[in-house]
Motif scaffolding. Structure first.
Motif, PDB file in Angstrom:
ATOM      1  N   GLU A  94       7.604  -0.916   9.756  1.00  0.00           N
ATOM      2  CA  GLU A  94       8.987  -1.240   9.443  1.00  0.00           C
ATOM      3  C   GLU A  94       9.144  -1.630   7.974  1.00  0.00           C
ATOM      4  O   GLU A  94      10.153  -1.317   7.337  1.00  0.00           O
ATOM      5  N   VAL A  95       8.156  -2.341   7.435  1.00  0.00           N
ATOM      6  CA  VAL A  95       8.174  -2.679   6.010  1.00  0.00           C
ATOM      7  C   VAL A  95       8.197  -1.401   5.170  1.00  0.00           C
ATOM      8  O   VAL A  95       8.971  -1.267   4.215  1.00  0.00           O
ATOM      9  N   MET A  96       7.348  -0.438   5.531  1.00  0.00           N
ATOM     10  CA  MET A  96       7.314   0.827   4.800  1.00  0.00           C
ATOM     11  C   MET A  96       8.624   1.590   4.967  1.00  0.00           C
ATOM     12  O   MET A  96       9.093   2.269   4.046  1.00  0.00           O
ATOM     13  N   PHE A  97       9.218   1.493   6.153  1.00  0.00           N
ATOM     14  CA  PHE A  97      10.492   2.161   6.426  1.00  0.00           C
ATOM     15  C   PHE A  97      11.559   1.684   5.445  1.00  0.00           C
ATOM     16  O   PHE A  97      12.230   2.489   4.791  1.00  0.00           O
ATOM     17  N   PHE A  98      11.719   0.367   5.327  1.00  0.00           N
ATOM     18  CA  PHE A  98      12.728  -0.167   4.422  1.00  0.00           C
ATOM     19  C   PHE A  98      12.306  -0.038   2.966  1.00  0.00           C
ATOM     20  O   PHE A  98      13.157   0.085   2.076  1.00  0.00           O
TER      21      PHE A  98
END
Length: 287
Positions: free
Chosen positions: A90-94
């Protein structure tokens, strides 16, 4: 029942195939809807209902296994590792979306405006374009609009999310201290604050569309604004639903001071959502 050194292997389950069927129907119906096919919405609705059935059934079995003592230290470590990797994804997504915003503002817009090594580029791409932010791009794509400022609803929502981070932490302290009432009240407040945030964001979107003419078609500013805040709003919605499930489980007497990773996983996710919003407030609304 597993021993401390063994790893629990679940029995054969029907849920993966049911979930696959639900996904096939949902996305197949969605693709058909995009092409105006007949009965597409019905197929998509059936797929959604199948997915909901799968979630209730599969999650219910996992909860029953957990409450029966099937999971020990090995399973707990596996669950924690899985949640860490999920939040990292999710960190990479944002990060990808924040990176896109940074690239557009720092490189693309100034470059088209003639700054940097490509000083004459704008003469060939779009002569007369002025590099400034926010922008709806050359040719005033989408028409005139107003920027969504940081104060008002965005500031209120920031206060709401920060407060919800405090209430979920307070609930965690109550669980560790075996204070069930504090746990339930803290979770209930967090869930309420989460859904209030989503409702205020919907009101903000209505204001943007109807009063500011700020839409998805308002050039690169409108598209990045709704892309970043919209995905975050979706994550807040999912987080509030997850915490509501944890609240209902807490009211049924689930979780102990020693065994409550499901609560911790939900709290980790919620704190992640809080941190992302602070980034959005600074880089999307304020700067």
């Amino acid at each position: 029942m597993s021993s401390e050194n063994a790893y629990y292997v679940p029995h054969d389950a029907k849920w993966p195939i049911i979930g696959s069927i639900g996904l096939m129907l949902f996305f197949g119906g969605f693709a058909a809807e995009l092409n105006n096919a007949p009965s597409a919405s019905i197929i998509m609705t059936v797929g959604f209902l199948v997915l909901v059935y799968m979630m209730f059934g599969w999650f219910g079995e996992v909860i029953n296994e957990s409450e029966s003592g099937a999971y020990k230290s090995n399973e707990d470590a596996s669950f924690r590792g899985g949640m860490v990797w999920f939040i990292f994804s999710e960190v990479m997504f944002f990060a990808a979306f924040f990176g896109a915003l940074y690239y557009i503002r720092t490189f693309s817009v100034p470059w088209i405006g003639g700054e940097g090594s490509g000083a004459s580029t704008n003469e060939y791409i779009w002569d007369g374009f002025e590099a400034m932010w926010p922008t709806n791009g050359p040719a005033n794509v989408g028409g005139e609009y107003e920027k969504m400022g940081p104060w008002g609803l965005p500031a209120i929502n920031t206060l709401i999310l920060l407060t919800s981070g405090v209430t979920v932490t307070w609930a965690h302290w109550g669980l560790i201290a075996n204070k069930r009432k504090q746990l339930i009240i803290g979770l209930a407040l967090t869930v309420i604050l989460g859904f209030v945030f989503v409702a205020l964001q919907a009101l903000e979107y209505s204001h943007g569309y109807n009063d500011l003419n700020l839409t998805m078609a308002s050039g690169v500013y409108g598209s990045t604004f709704y892309m970043l805040t919209g995905f975050h709003g979706f994550h807040v919605s999912m987080g509030a639903i997850i915490l509501a499930v944890i609240l209902f489980r807490s009211m049924k007497g689930h979780f102990t001071p020693e065994n409550h990773f499901a609560f911790e996983a939900a709290a980790w996710y919620w704190h992640f959502v809080d941190v992302v919003w602070l980034g959005l407030f600074v880089f999307v609304y304020w700067l």
